[in-house]
Design an enzyme around this catalytic site. Structure first.
Site, PDB file in Angstrom:
ATOM      1  N   GLU A  41     -23.547 -13.136 -26.011  1.00  0.00           N
ATOM      2  CA  GLU A  41     -23.153 -14.013 -24.912  1.00  0.00           C
ATOM      3  C   GLU A  41     -22.657 -15.311 -25.545  1.00  0.00           C
ATOM      4  O   GLU A  41     -23.386 -15.919 -26.347  1.00  0.00           O
ATOM      5  CB  GLU A  41     -24.369 -14.289 -24.005  1.00  0.00           C
ATOM      6  CG  GLU A  41     -23.979 -15.136 -22.820  1.00  0.00           C
ATOM      7  CD  GLU A  41     -25.146 -15.501 -21.915  1.00  0.00           C
ATOM      8  OE1 GLU A  41     -26.255 -14.980 -22.112  1.00  0.00           O
ATOM      9  OE2 GLU A  41     -24.923 -16.330 -21.010  1.00  0.00           O
ATOM     10  N   ARG A 266     -36.845  -7.231 -31.835  1.00  0.00           N
ATOM     11  CA  ARG A 266     -36.009  -8.327 -32.313  1.00  0.00           C
ATOM     12  C   ARG A 266     -36.615  -8.960 -33.555  1.00  0.00           C
ATOM     13  O   ARG A 266     -37.812  -8.873 -33.804  1.00  0.00           O
ATOM     14  CB  ARG A 266     -35.746  -9.365 -31.227  1.00  0.00           C
ATOM     15  CG  ARG A 266     -36.934 -10.073 -30.653  1.00  0.00           C
ATOM     16  CD  ARG A 266     -36.502 -11.245 -29.753  1.00  0.00           C
ATOM     17  NE  ARG A 266     -35.510 -10.876 -28.772  1.00  0.00           N
ATOM     18  CZ  ARG A 266     -34.393 -11.611 -28.519  1.00  0.00           C
ATOM     19  NH1 ARG A 266     -34.152 -12.727 -29.145  1.00  0.00           N
ATOM     20  NH2 ARG A 266     -33.545 -11.226 -27.595  1.00  0.00           N
ATOM     21  N   LYS A 276     -31.248 -19.238 -28.401  1.00  0.00           N
ATOM     22  CA  LYS A 276     -30.107 -20.151 -28.345  1.00  0.00           C
ATOM     23  C   LYS A 276     -30.387 -21.351 -27.449  1.00  0.00           C
ATOM     24  O   LYS A 276     -29.917 -22.443 -27.725  1.00  0.00           O
ATOM     25  CB  LYS A 276     -28.870 -19.400 -27.837  1.00  0.00           C
ATOM     26  CG  LYS A 276     -28.174 -18.619 -28.927  1.00  0.00           C
ATOM     27  CD  LYS A 276     -26.984 -17.861 -28.381  1.00  0.00           C
ATOM     28  CE  LYS A 276     -27.403 -16.633 -27.636  1.00  0.00           C
ATOM     29  NZ  LYS A 276     -26.304 -15.806 -27.150  1.00  0.00           N
TER      30      LYS A 276
HETATM   31  P1  ATP Z   1     -31.151 -15.645 -27.528  1.00  0.00           P
HETATM   32  O1  ATP Z   1     -32.406 -15.502 -26.751  1.00  0.00           O
HETATM   33  O2  ATP Z   1     -31.363 -16.132 -28.904  1.00  0.00           O
HETATM   34  O3  ATP Z   1     -30.110 -16.399 -26.804  1.00  0.00           O
HETATM   35  P2  ATP Z   1     -29.910 -13.249 -26.719  1.00  0.00           P
HETATM   36  O4  ATP Z   1     -30.479 -11.888 -26.861  1.00  0.00           O
HETATM   37  O5  ATP Z   1     -29.872 -13.848 -25.372  1.00  0.00           O
HETATM   38  O6  ATP Z   1     -30.629 -14.154 -27.756  1.00  0.00           O
HETATM   39  P3  ATP Z   1     -27.215 -12.431 -26.957  1.00  0.00           P
HETATM   40  O7  ATP Z   1     -26.006 -13.227 -27.299  1.00  0.00           O
HETATM   41  O8  ATP Z   1     -27.346 -11.918 -25.590  1.00  0.00           O
HETATM   42  O9  ATP Z   1     -28.456 -13.318 -27.323  1.00  0.00           O
HETATM   43  O10 ATP Z   1     -27.420 -11.269 -28.029  1.00  0.00           O
HETATM   44  C1  ATP Z   1     -26.427 -10.464 -28.576  1.00  0.00           C
HETATM   45  C2  ATP Z   1     -27.072  -9.300 -29.246  1.00  0.00           C
HETATM   46  O11 ATP Z   1     -27.915  -9.729 -30.295  1.00  0.00           O
HETATM   47  C3  ATP Z   1     -27.947  -8.513 -28.282  1.00  0.00           C
HETATM   48  O12 ATP Z   1     -27.727  -7.144 -28.489  1.00  0.00           O
HETATM   49  C4  ATP Z   1     -29.341  -8.898 -28.653  1.00  0.00           C
HETATM   50  O13 ATP Z   1     -30.240  -7.874 -28.370  1.00  0.00           O
HETATM   51  C5  ATP Z   1     -29.201  -9.170 -30.161  1.00  0.00           C
HETATM   52  N1  ATP Z   1     -30.215 -10.110 -30.601  1.00  0.00           N
HETATM   53  C6  ATP Z   1     -30.451 -11.351 -30.114  1.00  0.00           C
HETATM   54  N2  ATP Z   1     -31.503 -11.931 -30.734  1.00  0.00           N
HETATM   55  C7  ATP Z   1     -31.933 -11.040 -31.655  1.00  0.00           C
HETATM   56  C8  ATP Z   1     -32.999 -11.027 -32.604  1.00  0.00           C
HETATM   57  N3  ATP Z   1     -33.816 -12.064 -32.738  1.00  0.00           N
HETATM   58  N4  ATP Z   1     -33.142  -9.931 -33.372  1.00  0.00           N
HETATM   59  C9  ATP Z   1     -32.316  -8.883 -33.249  1.00  0.00           C
HETATM   60  N5  ATP Z   1     -31.311  -8.824 -32.372  1.00  0.00           N
HETATM   61  C10 ATP Z   1     -31.105  -9.883 -31.578  1.00  0.00           C
HETATM   62 MG    MG Z   2     -28.826 -13.407 -23.690  1.00  0.00          MG
END
Ligand code: ATP
Ligand code: MG
Length: 566
Positions: A41, A266, A276
């Site tokens: 995202e 994760r 983020k």
């Molecule tokens: P955040 O909570 O840090 O914003 P998010 O999952 O909302 O993380 P996205 O941009 O939606 O962030 O994630 C893109 C991809 O990266 C998704 O497939 C998510 O599952 C993966 N991802 C995000 N954080 C992690 C992590 N800590 N370890 C492994 N994969 C991750």
């Molecule tokens: Mg997200």
């Protein structure tokens, strides 16, 4: 096995996801295609957790000779920005992965998703709810108490279509209606209690402008986007496990291509935060200097700090793929970067906190060029010449007027070797008369002890790095420590995680002295400063006139080693 196009390379560590793929290939599922995607995202910069997901998704595609798409999950116009889109692309490329021409956006599918929604309405599987968001929340129930049916759940298909069309046409204000799926209000899985598919948001989108005022929810957009792109294995993190029945239900009801969602744990690291939203707070509150501050766990932060893509990829491989949440020690990441830099780094001498030495028996105008090894791990990197003269600098820490026990470095009357040079002896300590601070040492050198041709057999316990004063280059050095002083900054729910920032996380030295070899160092160049660690030229603030170096990582056990050698 090797002859089959779709078997994986044997040198890659297997994991449960690869096992699922192996099974699918054996069964010739999806015509034996392997197609993954990385779906960020664009609401912030990528962090090391994303790096893990990138390595996993692109790595699987490469190993199985499949494809991996980059898909921006841009369904929330208010948090998203092109700055983030661009940084994400830069970071993935830097990590060494290539999505070729497959750069997609969930927003590309807004028309298709709208049609899919109409299809669900027509099947009686979705309805417009005109309750307020509070009412919807209050009727949701709890995991043990079933939710209440919305009074709007029985709306006719015609009425649903009519209002939904008007929602799209912009006839309502934010929050007046939502489109919900008609799933199961009594499911113990709260995600299935008629989840919202669309909400009204009169907001400008960074790609679709003001074309839309209804935006799909993540769950509604994600699986359908996977399906449209022909994704075979949709790999995501564990928090989506409870969303999988919904993912499957939408696809089944729409009768479209069915990707398989697979969840893994994760990546969590200690001494930092990874969400983020939390990282954005650090940026917005000015606690760090931007998303690429070298203390941040972002890919751009690590890059600026001097980490290599190879080290991050190797870290991701070492961490493996787990089914249960766990916390990885940040020292494993530090190990990976040291391991990589040790092999490839040019060694140089740099004095971070200089203390001047005058070698009283060394000729005043003489400059000798001494041979130094560029990298003991790699002979092909050769040697260089380092100037030596009467006035040099050593590290303040390498002198003690009253030596502590086991302090084998310089002290009055004691001898040490200067790396690649001579053995010197401390004869006199010069102090600032007003403060008593040691400002200079007067030493003598033994001309017979030149490194490489020393036949005196003299043994000393310490070897120090140094730079020649006249030829030295000035530099600013930024020393980084862990960003948080607590292992789990989010562990204490009563306290703001920002109260655990390590006050020592950045220390700046303005008066460091480097050997002249570094005068042409360019943005991003990496070096090992002997005995001090790995450093790189800062890509933002360093100029040829004012060099700025970031410490990437310390040398492991540097103190223990010094005491042992000495
Ligand atoms: P955040 O909570 O840090 O914003 P998010 O999952 O909302 O993380 P996205 O941009 O939606 O962030 O994630 C893109 C991809 O990266 C998704 O497939 C998510 O599952 C993966 N991802 C995000 N954080 C992690 C992590 N800590 N370890 C492994 N994969 C991750
Ligand atoms: Mg997200």
């Amino acid at each position: 096995m090797e002859s089959n196009e779709n078997t994986r390379e044997t040198n890659v560590q297997s994991n449960f996801i690869r096992e699922i793929i192996d099974e699918d290939l054996k069964a010739a599922k999806n015509a034996s295609r392997v197609h993954t995607r990385f779906p960020p995202e664009p609401n912030g910069y990528l962090h090391i957790g994303h790096a893990k997901s990138i390595c996993l998704n692109f790595g699987i595609a490469t190993d199985y000779k499949g494809l991996c798409n980059l898909r921006f999950d841009d369904t929330n116009p208010s948090a998203e920005d092109v700055e983030y889109v661009n940084s994400i692309k830069e970071d993935i490329k830097w990590l060494g992965f290539d999505w070729e021409d497959r750069e997609y956006y969930a927003s590309n599918y807004f028309d298709q998703l709208y049609e899919y929604a109409v299809k669900l309405i027509n099947k009686g599987k979705a309805y417009v709810d005109s309750s307020s968001s509070d009412e919807i929340k209050n009727m949701r129930g709890t995991p043990t108490v079933a939710g209440q049916l919305s009074p709007y759940r029985g709306r006719s298909i015609e009425e649903n279509l009519d209002i939904f069309t008007k929602m799209k046409a912009g006839e309502f204000k934010d929050g007046e209606h939502v489109l919900r799926s008609k799933f199961d209000m009594s499911s113990p899985n709260m995600n299935l209690r008629d989840p919202i598919m669309y909400r009204i948001r009169h907001a400008e989108h960074h790609r679709t402008g003001d074309k839309w005022c209804i935006y799909p929810m993540y769950d509604w957009a994600h699986g359908q986007s996977d399906s449209i792109e022909g994704i075979t294995h949709s790999i995501c993190t564990l928090e989506f496990e409870n969303h999988r029945p919904l993912y499957d239900w939408y696809i089944k009801e729409l009768e479209i291509f069915h990707p398989q969602q697979i969840e893994f744990a994760r990546l969590n690291l200690n001494y930092t935060v990874m969400s983020k939203r939390k990282l954005l707070q650090l940026v917005e509150d000015g606690i760090v200097n931007g998303w690429d501050d070298p203390r941040m766990p972002t890919i751009s932060g690590y890059r600026r700090r001097g980490y290599t893509p190879e080290s991050i990829r190797s870290f991701a491989e070492k961490v493996g793929v787990a089914k249960r949440d766990n916390v990885i020690d940040v020292s494993l990441l530090e190990f990976s970067i040291r391991e990589d830099l040790n092999k490839r780094s040019q060694r140089v001498m740099a004095v971070l906190n200089p203390l001047k030495i005058t070698i009283s028996n060394y000729p005043a105008d003489k400059v000798e060029m001494l041979e130094a090894v560029n990298n003991p791990e790699d002979e092909t990197m050769g040697k260089r010449l380092v100037p030596f003269s009467r006035e040099i600098y050593i590290e303040k820490d390498d002198f003690m007027e009253i030596p502590a026990k086991k302090f084998f470095r310089l002290s009055p009357g004691n001898e040490v070797r200067l790396r690649y040079a001579y053995i010197i002896k401390c004869e006199e300590v010069v102090k600032d008369p007003s403060t008593g601070e040691v400002i200079e040492l007067i030493c003598t050198y033994d001309v017979e002890t030149k490194s490489g041709s020393d036949k005196t057999g003299k043994k000393v316990k310490g070897t120090l790095h140094w730079v020649s004063a006249k030829e030295a280059i000035d530099a600013e050095i930024r020393l980084y420590e862990r960003l948080f002083s607590e292992e789990d900054p989010l562990g204490d729910k009563e306290k703001d995680f920002k109260s655990f920032i390590n006050p020592e996380s950045l220390r700046v030295l303005h008066n460091s002295k480097l050997e002249p070899f570094l005068k042409d160092a360019k943005s991003g160049d990496r070096f090992q400063f002997e005995r001090q660690g790995y450093f790189c030229v800062d890509s933002i603030d360093s100029t040829p006139e004012n060099l700025v170096f970031n410490r990437t990582v310390t040398l492991r056990d540097s103190w223990a080693k010094i005491q042992k050698n000495s």
